[in-house]
Motif scaffolding. Sequence first.
Motif, PDB file in Angstrom:
ATOM      1  N   UNK A   1      46.517  35.531  40.552  1.00  0.00           N
ATOM      2  CA  UNK A   1      47.695  34.662  40.664  1.00  0.00           C
ATOM      3  C   UNK A   1      48.952  35.489  40.926  1.00  0.00           C
ATOM      4  N   UNK A   2      49.077  36.638  40.265  1.00  0.00           N
ATOM      5  CA  UNK A   2      50.245  37.498  40.464  1.00  0.00           C
ATOM      6  C   UNK A   2      50.258  38.037  41.894  1.00  0.00           C
ATOM      7  N   UNK A   3      49.093  38.418  42.422  1.00  0.00           N
ATOM      8  CA  UNK A   3      49.032  38.907  43.801  1.00  0.00           C
ATOM      9  C   UNK A   3      49.360  37.806  44.803  1.00  0.00           C
ATOM     10  N   UNK A   4      48.970  36.557  44.487  1.00  0.00           N
ATOM     11  CA  UNK A   4      49.307  35.446  45.382  1.00  0.00           C
ATOM     12  C   UNK A   4      50.808  35.202  45.411  1.00  0.00           C
ATOM     13  N   UNK A   5      51.488  35.396  44.268  1.00  0.00           N
ATOM     14  CA  UNK A   5      52.940  35.197  44.195  1.00  0.00           C
ATOM     15  C   UNK A   5      53.712  36.369  44.794  1.00  0.00           C
ATOM     16  N   UNK A   6      53.128  37.552  44.818  1.00  0.00           N
ATOM     17  CA  UNK A   6      53.822  38.766  45.285  1.00  0.00           C
ATOM     18  C   UNK A   6      52.989  39.409  46.397  1.00  0.00           C
ATOM     19  N   UNK A   7      53.121  38.926  47.620  1.00  0.00           N
ATOM     20  CA  UNK A   7      52.318  39.465  48.723  1.00  0.00           C
ATOM     21  C   UNK A   7      52.656  40.912  49.076  1.00  0.00           C
ATOM     22  N   UNK A   8      53.804  41.419  48.615  1.00  0.00           N
ATOM     23  CA  UNK A   8      54.151  42.813  48.901  1.00  0.00           C
ATOM     24  C   UNK A   8      53.207  43.792  48.198  1.00  0.00           C
ATOM     25  N   UNK A   9      52.495  43.316  47.192  1.00  0.00           N
ATOM     26  CA  UNK A   9      51.540  44.176  46.488  1.00  0.00           C
ATOM     27  C   UNK A   9      50.194  44.275  47.210  1.00  0.00           C
ATOM     28  N   UNK A  10      50.041  43.518  48.296  1.00  0.00           N
ATOM     29  CA  UNK A  10      48.784  43.589  49.038  1.00  0.00           C
ATOM     30  C   UNK A  10      48.594  44.961  49.689  1.00  0.00           C
TER      31      UNK A  10
ATOM     32  N   UNK B   1      44.435  47.709  39.298  1.00  0.00           N
ATOM     33  CA  UNK B   1      43.975  48.126  40.619  1.00  0.00           C
ATOM     34  C   UNK B   1      43.583  49.601  40.628  1.00  0.00           C
ATOM     35  N   UNK B   2      44.390  50.440  39.976  1.00  0.00           N
ATOM     36  CA  UNK B   2      44.085  51.873  39.923  1.00  0.00           C
ATOM     37  C   UNK B   2      42.824  52.153  39.116  1.00  0.00           C
ATOM     38  N   UNK B   3      42.610  51.392  38.069  1.00  0.00           N
ATOM     39  CA  UNK B   3      41.460  51.643  37.199  1.00  0.00           C
ATOM     40  C   UNK B   3      40.170  51.037  37.734  1.00  0.00           C
ATOM     41  N   UNK B   4      40.233  49.836  38.291  1.00  0.00           N
ATOM     42  CA  UNK B   4      39.025  49.111  38.664  1.00  0.00           C
ATOM     43  C   UNK B   4      38.832  48.950  40.165  1.00  0.00           C
ATOM     44  N   UNK B   5      39.811  49.262  40.971  1.00  0.00           N
ATOM     45  CA  UNK B   5      39.688  49.145  42.412  1.00  0.00           C
ATOM     46  C   UNK B   5      40.144  47.791  42.924  1.00  0.00           C
ATOM     47  N   UNK B   6      39.883  47.546  44.210  1.00  0.00           N
ATOM     48  CA  UNK B   6      40.391  46.340  44.872  1.00  0.00           C
ATOM     49  C   UNK B   6      39.454  45.143  44.736  1.00  0.00           C
ATOM     50  N   UNK B   7      38.228  45.362  44.337  1.00  0.00           N
ATOM     51  CA  UNK B   7      37.253  44.270  44.227  1.00  0.00           C
ATOM     52  C   UNK B   7      37.509  43.466  42.955  1.00  0.00           C
ATOM     53  N   UNK B   8      37.863  42.164  43.086  1.00  0.00           N
ATOM     54  CA  UNK B   8      38.142  41.348  41.896  1.00  0.00           C
ATOM     55  C   UNK B   8      36.942  41.222  40.953  1.00  0.00           C
ATOM     56  N   UNK B   9      35.739  41.402  41.451  1.00  0.00           N
ATOM     57  CA  UNK B   9      34.551  41.306  40.586  1.00  0.00           C
ATOM     58  C   UNK B   9      34.517  42.422  39.544  1.00  0.00           C
TER      59      UNK B   9
ATOM     60  N   UNK C   1      52.403  41.510  34.440  1.00  0.00           N
ATOM     61  CA  UNK C   1      53.501  42.271  35.045  1.00  0.00           C
ATOM     62  C   UNK C   1      52.978  43.071  36.227  1.00  0.00           C
ATOM     63  N   UNK C   2      53.909  43.542  37.036  1.00  0.00           N
ATOM     64  CA  UNK C   2      53.527  44.348  38.192  1.00  0.00           C
ATOM     65  C   UNK C   2      52.860  45.646  37.764  1.00  0.00           C
ATOM     66  N   UNK C   3      53.382  46.262  36.698  1.00  0.00           N
ATOM     67  CA  UNK C   3      52.790  47.505  36.204  1.00  0.00           C
ATOM     68  C   UNK C   3      51.339  47.305  35.762  1.00  0.00           C
ATOM     69  N   UNK C   4      51.083  46.161  35.094  1.00  0.00           N
ATOM     70  CA  UNK C   4      49.720  45.888  34.639  1.00  0.00           C
ATOM     71  C   UNK C   4      48.783  45.640  35.824  1.00  0.00           C
ATOM     72  N   UNK C   5      49.253  44.945  36.846  1.00  0.00           N
ATOM     73  CA  UNK C   5      48.437  44.692  38.037  1.00  0.00           C
ATOM     74  C   UNK C   5      48.093  46.015  38.717  1.00  0.00           C
ATOM     75  N   UNK C   6      49.077  46.897  38.880  1.00  0.00           N
ATOM     76  CA  UNK C   6      48.841  48.199  39.512  1.00  0.00           C
ATOM     77  C   UNK C   6      47.891  49.036  38.655  1.00  0.00           C
ATOM     78  N   UNK C   7      48.046  48.969  37.343  1.00  0.00           N
ATOM     79  CA  UNK C   7      47.137  49.709  36.461  1.00  0.00           C
ATOM     80  C   UNK C   7      45.704  49.205  36.609  1.00  0.00           C
TER      81      UNK C   7
END
Length: 133
Positions: free
Chosen positions: A30-39, A10-18, A2-8
């Motif tokens: 995958x969620x970020x690829x489908x929703x570019x507004x979250x970039x 990002x807030x907890x771990x930062x922008x680095x996918x590693x 969900x969007x809330x989980x993605x934002x959580x």
Amino acid sequence: MTEDRVIAILNAYGADPARWPQDERAGVQAFLDLHPELMAEVDLEAELDALLAMPDPQPSELLQHRILRAMPAPVQQWGWKAPIAAAIALVVGVTVGFAGGYVSPAQQDVESIYADAYESLGEDWVDWLGEET
């Protein structure tokens, strides 16, 4: 995901996918690829990561000197007064201790103490002591 989980994440771990949790990493990407507004959220987290990764600034010697010079000098509150205060307390304590015997009233015998205590009651203190008159 969900969007809330993605934002959580990002807030907890930062922008680095590693740094994202390994079991959720693919789902978040995958969620970020489908929703570019979250970039925009990812960009904000990347800025925060960059600020947090800055090395500690080292102050110049001039700044250190100015700060140390501006600090007030430590004040010794007691100095030589502490030993004098202890000596005065010792002298007063010894004086009162030795004078205590002279300040207290003289010891009376037990019979006169009972006489003084029961005189106002009108009893004969000799009878109370069990003595014959």
